[in-house]
Design a protein around this motif. Structure first.
Motif, PDB file in Angstrom:
ATOM      1  N   TYR A  61      43.150 -27.916   8.303  1.00 13.86           N
ATOM      2  CA  TYR A  61      42.471 -26.928   7.460  1.00 13.86           C
ATOM      3  C   TYR A  61      41.311 -26.324   8.230  1.00 13.86           C
ATOM      4  O   TYR A  61      40.683 -26.998   9.043  1.00 13.86           O
ATOM      5  N   ARG A  62      41.028 -25.055   7.924  1.00  9.76           N
ATOM      6  CA  ARG A  62      39.812 -24.424   8.427  1.00  9.76           C
ATOM      7  C   ARG A  62      39.476 -23.218   7.565  1.00  9.76           C
ATOM      8  O   ARG A  62      40.310 -22.718   6.808  1.00  9.76           O
ATOM      9  N   GLU A  63      38.242 -22.764   7.714  1.00 11.44           N
ATOM     10  CA  GLU A  63      37.798 -21.589   6.970  1.00 11.44           C
ATOM     11  C   GLU A  63      38.521 -20.341   7.491  1.00 11.44           C
ATOM     12  O   GLU A  63      38.854 -20.250   8.671  1.00 11.44           O
ATOM     13  N   LEU A  64      38.725 -19.389   6.605  1.00 20.89           N
ATOM     14  CA  LEU A  64      39.344 -18.114   6.964  1.00 20.89           C
ATOM     15  C   LEU A  64      38.403 -17.325   7.862  1.00 20.89           C
ATOM     16  O   LEU A  64      37.195 -17.308   7.630  1.00 20.89           O
ATOM     17  N   THR A  65      38.956 -16.662   8.881  1.00 18.80           N
ATOM     18  CA  THR A  65      38.188 -15.780   9.759  1.00 18.80           C
ATOM     19  C   THR A  65      38.862 -14.412   9.797  1.00 18.80           C
ATOM     20  O   THR A  65      40.009 -14.253   9.353  1.00 18.80           O
ATOM     21  N   ALA A  66      38.186 -13.441  10.381  1.00 23.16           N
ATOM     22  CA  ALA A  66      38.728 -12.082  10.478  1.00 23.16           C
ATOM     23  C   ALA A  66      40.042 -12.048  11.264  1.00 23.16           C
ATOM     24  O   ALA A  66      40.918 -11.233  10.980  1.00 23.16           O
ATOM     25  N   ALA A  67      40.198 -12.939  12.214  1.00 26.72           N
ATOM     26  CA  ALA A  67      41.424 -12.972  13.023  1.00 26.72           C
ATOM     27  C   ALA A  67      42.653 -13.376  12.207  1.00 26.72           C
ATOM     28  O   ALA A  67      43.783 -13.157  12.636  1.00 26.72           O
ATOM     29  N   ASP A  68      42.439 -13.927  11.015  1.00 27.48           N
ATOM     30  CA  ASP A  68      43.537 -14.421  10.180  1.00 27.48           C
ATOM     31  C   ASP A  68      44.077 -13.395   9.196  1.00 27.48           C
ATOM     32  O   ASP A  68      45.073 -13.656   8.529  1.00 27.48           O
ATOM     33  N   HIS A  69      43.446 -12.249   9.063  1.00 34.65           N
ATOM     34  CA  HIS A  69      43.755 -11.333   7.971  1.00 34.65           C
ATOM     35  C   HIS A  69      45.224 -10.936   7.892  1.00 34.65           C
ATOM     36  O   HIS A  69      45.816 -10.977   6.812  1.00 34.65           O
ATOM     37  N   ALA A  70      45.833 -10.549   8.991  1.00 38.07           N
ATOM     38  CA  ALA A  70      47.236 -10.091   8.946  1.00 38.07           C
ATOM     39  C   ALA A  70      48.155 -11.202   8.443  1.00 38.07           C
ATOM     40  O   ALA A  70      49.021 -10.967   7.589  1.00 38.07           O
ATOM     41  N   ALA A  71      47.971 -12.416   8.935  1.00 38.12           N
ATOM     42  CA  ALA A  71      48.820 -13.533   8.511  1.00 38.12           C
ATOM     43  C   ALA A  71      48.576 -13.892   7.050  1.00 38.12           C
ATOM     44  O   ALA A  71      49.515 -14.236   6.322  1.00 38.12           O
ATOM     45  N   VAL A  72      47.328 -13.802   6.582  1.00 33.01           N
ATOM     46  CA  VAL A  72      46.998 -14.099   5.182  1.00 33.01           C
ATOM     47  C   VAL A  72      47.658 -13.078   4.258  1.00 33.01           C
ATOM     48  O   VAL A  72      48.244 -13.439   3.238  1.00 33.01           O
ATOM     49  N   ILE A  73      47.577 -11.803   4.632  1.00 31.94           N
ATOM     50  CA  ILE A  73      48.214 -10.752   3.826  1.00 31.94           C
ATOM     51  C   ILE A  73      49.718 -10.990   3.753  1.00 31.94           C
ATOM     52  O   ILE A  73      50.317 -10.919   2.677  1.00 31.94           O
ATOM     53  N   GLU A  74      50.329 -11.319   4.878  1.00 36.04           N
ATOM     54  CA  GLU A  74      51.770 -11.549   4.898  1.00 36.04           C
ATOM     55  C   GLU A  74      52.169 -12.708   3.987  1.00 36.04           C
ATOM     56  O   GLU A  74      53.078 -12.568   3.157  1.00 36.04           O
ATOM     57  N   LEU A  75      51.496 -13.843   4.108  1.00 35.48           N
ATOM     58  CA  LEU A  75      51.840 -14.998   3.275  1.00 35.48           C
ATOM     59  C   LEU A  75      51.557 -14.722   1.796  1.00 35.48           C
ATOM     60  O   LEU A  75      52.380 -15.035   0.934  1.00 35.48           O
ATOM     61  N   GLY A  76      50.414 -14.117   1.494  1.00 34.73           N
ATOM     62  CA  GLY A  76      50.084 -13.795   0.101  1.00 34.73           C
ATOM     63  C   GLY A  76      51.132 -12.908  -0.548  1.00 34.73           C
ATOM     64  O   GLY A  76      51.518 -13.113  -1.696  1.00 34.73           O
ATOM     65  N   ASN A  77      51.635 -11.937   0.196  1.00 34.59           N
ATOM     66  CA  ASN A  77      52.628 -11.015  -0.347  1.00 34.59           C
ATOM     67  C   ASN A  77      54.015 -11.643  -0.447  1.00 34.59           C
ATOM     68  O   ASN A  77      54.791 -11.303  -1.342  1.00 34.59           O
ATOM     69  N   ILE A  78      54.333 -12.564   0.436  1.00 34.51           N
ATOM     70  CA  ILE A  78      55.603 -13.287   0.318  1.00 34.51           C
ATOM     71  C   ILE A  78      55.613 -14.099  -0.978  1.00 34.51           C
ATOM     72  O   ILE A  78      56.586 -14.098  -1.718  1.00 34.51           O
ATOM     73  N   VAL A  79      54.505 -14.754  -1.271  1.00 37.92           N
ATOM     74  CA  VAL A  79      54.425 -15.633  -2.446  1.00 37.92           C
ATOM     75  C   VAL A  79      54.230 -14.847  -3.741  1.00 37.92           C
ATOM     76  O   VAL A  79      54.877 -15.130  -4.747  1.00 37.92           O
ATOM     77  N   HIS A  80      53.333 -13.843  -3.740  1.00 36.94           N
ATOM     78  CA  HIS A  80      52.947 -13.165  -4.982  1.00 36.94           C
ATOM     79  C   HIS A  80      53.576 -11.797  -5.207  1.00 36.94           C
ATOM     80  O   HIS A  80      53.489 -11.265  -6.303  1.00 36.94           O
ATOM     81  N   GLY A  81      54.157 -11.211  -4.183  1.00 36.58           N
ATOM     82  CA  GLY A  81      54.779  -9.894  -4.333  1.00 36.58           C
ATOM     83  C   GLY A  81      54.100  -8.854  -3.458  1.00 36.58           C
ATOM     84  O   GLY A  81      52.937  -8.982  -3.101  1.00 36.58           O
ATOM     85  N   ASP A  82      54.863  -7.805  -3.125  1.00 35.47           N
ATOM     86  CA  ASP A  82      54.364  -6.756  -2.240  1.00 35.47           C
ATOM     87  C   ASP A  82      53.089  -6.126  -2.766  1.00 35.47           C
ATOM     88  O   ASP A  82      52.972  -5.834  -3.964  1.00 35.47           O
ATOM     89  N   ASN A  83      52.151  -5.920  -1.858  1.00 37.30           N
ATOM     90  CA  ASN A  83      50.866  -5.265  -2.118  1.00 37.30           C
ATOM     91  C   ASN A  83      49.931  -6.079  -3.010  1.00 37.30           C
ATOM     92  O   ASN A  83      48.964  -5.536  -3.530  1.00 37.30           O
ATOM     93  N   TYR A  84      50.215  -7.364  -3.184  1.00 39.79           N
ATOM     94  CA  TYR A  84      49.242  -8.206  -3.882  1.00 39.79           C
ATOM     95  C   TYR A  84      47.982  -8.316  -3.025  1.00 39.79           C
ATOM     96  O   TYR A  84      46.876  -8.225  -3.530  1.00 39.79           O
TER      97      TYR A  84
END
Length: 192
Positions: free
Chosen positions: A10-33
């Motif tokens: 585990y680690r805190e979110l950083t700016a370098a993680d944004h693209a991967a976070v958006i991708e995973l969030g949208n896979i789980v919750h739906g496009d453009n979440y």
């Protein structure tokens, strides 16, 4: 063939993680979440007094889970909130905005691990509880089951919680196949 035990970190979110976070969030919750714009806003809301409430989990070095949490005083009390029923004042509560765990990583305790780290950070800011709007139509009702097992208490249910986001924000609900009519369970998790 030897099977290796998954290594969860585990680690805190950083700016370098944004693209991967958006991708995973949208896979789980739906496009453009999650979008670049709203994630940038969420990250700001999750940081206060040098404390970051946003956490990530990795399995064998790959992003496997996200927890976005807003700091006290940095989230909106809207029509889907019932402050009169809350056990503590809003200024002593964080807001659990979003959690997502990759399907392949479910069952490893990642959701709870992320939640525990966000709670520990929120407590440093004086929080005594957290509020969430739980997706009641999540597959197999997993969001409600998870949050209940973590100690969450139902306050109220709010139909059409993400309707406006699906109409005006481009959100595509994977359950409703577009325009969202899902219900949010307004739930409180006490830290005491």
């Amino acid at each position: 063939m030897t099977q290796t035990t998954p290594v969860v970190t585990y680690r805190e979110l950083t700016a370098a993680d944004h693209a991967a976070v958006i991708e995973l969030g949208n896979i789980v919750h739906g496009d453009n979440y999650l979008t670049e714009e709203n994630l940038a806003d969420y990250v700001k809301r999750g940081e206060k007094e040098g404390i970051n409430l946003n956490w990530l989990a990795f399995v064998n070095g790959q992003l496997a889970g996200i927890r976005l949490t807003f700091a006290p005083g940095q989230w909106d009390i809207d029509d889907y909130c019932t402050p009169a029923a809350w056990p503590v004042p809003a200024e002593q509560m964080c807001y659990f905005k979003c959690a997502a765990v990759a399907d392949i990583s479910r069952g490893l305790g990642i959701g709870r691990g992320l939640l525990e780290r966000s709670i520990a950070a929120a407590k440093q800011l004086g929080c005594r509880a957290g509020l969430a709007h739980i997706w009641m139509q999540s597959p197999n009702n997993s969001a409600y089951s998870y949050f209940t097992k973590c100690g969450g208490e139902m306050i109220a249910e709010h139909p059409d919680r993400w309707y406006e986001l699906s109409i005006h924000g481009g959100y595509h609900c994977p359950v409703c196949d577009g325009i969202c009519h899902c219900t949010a369970g307004e739930m409180i998790l006490r830290f005491e």
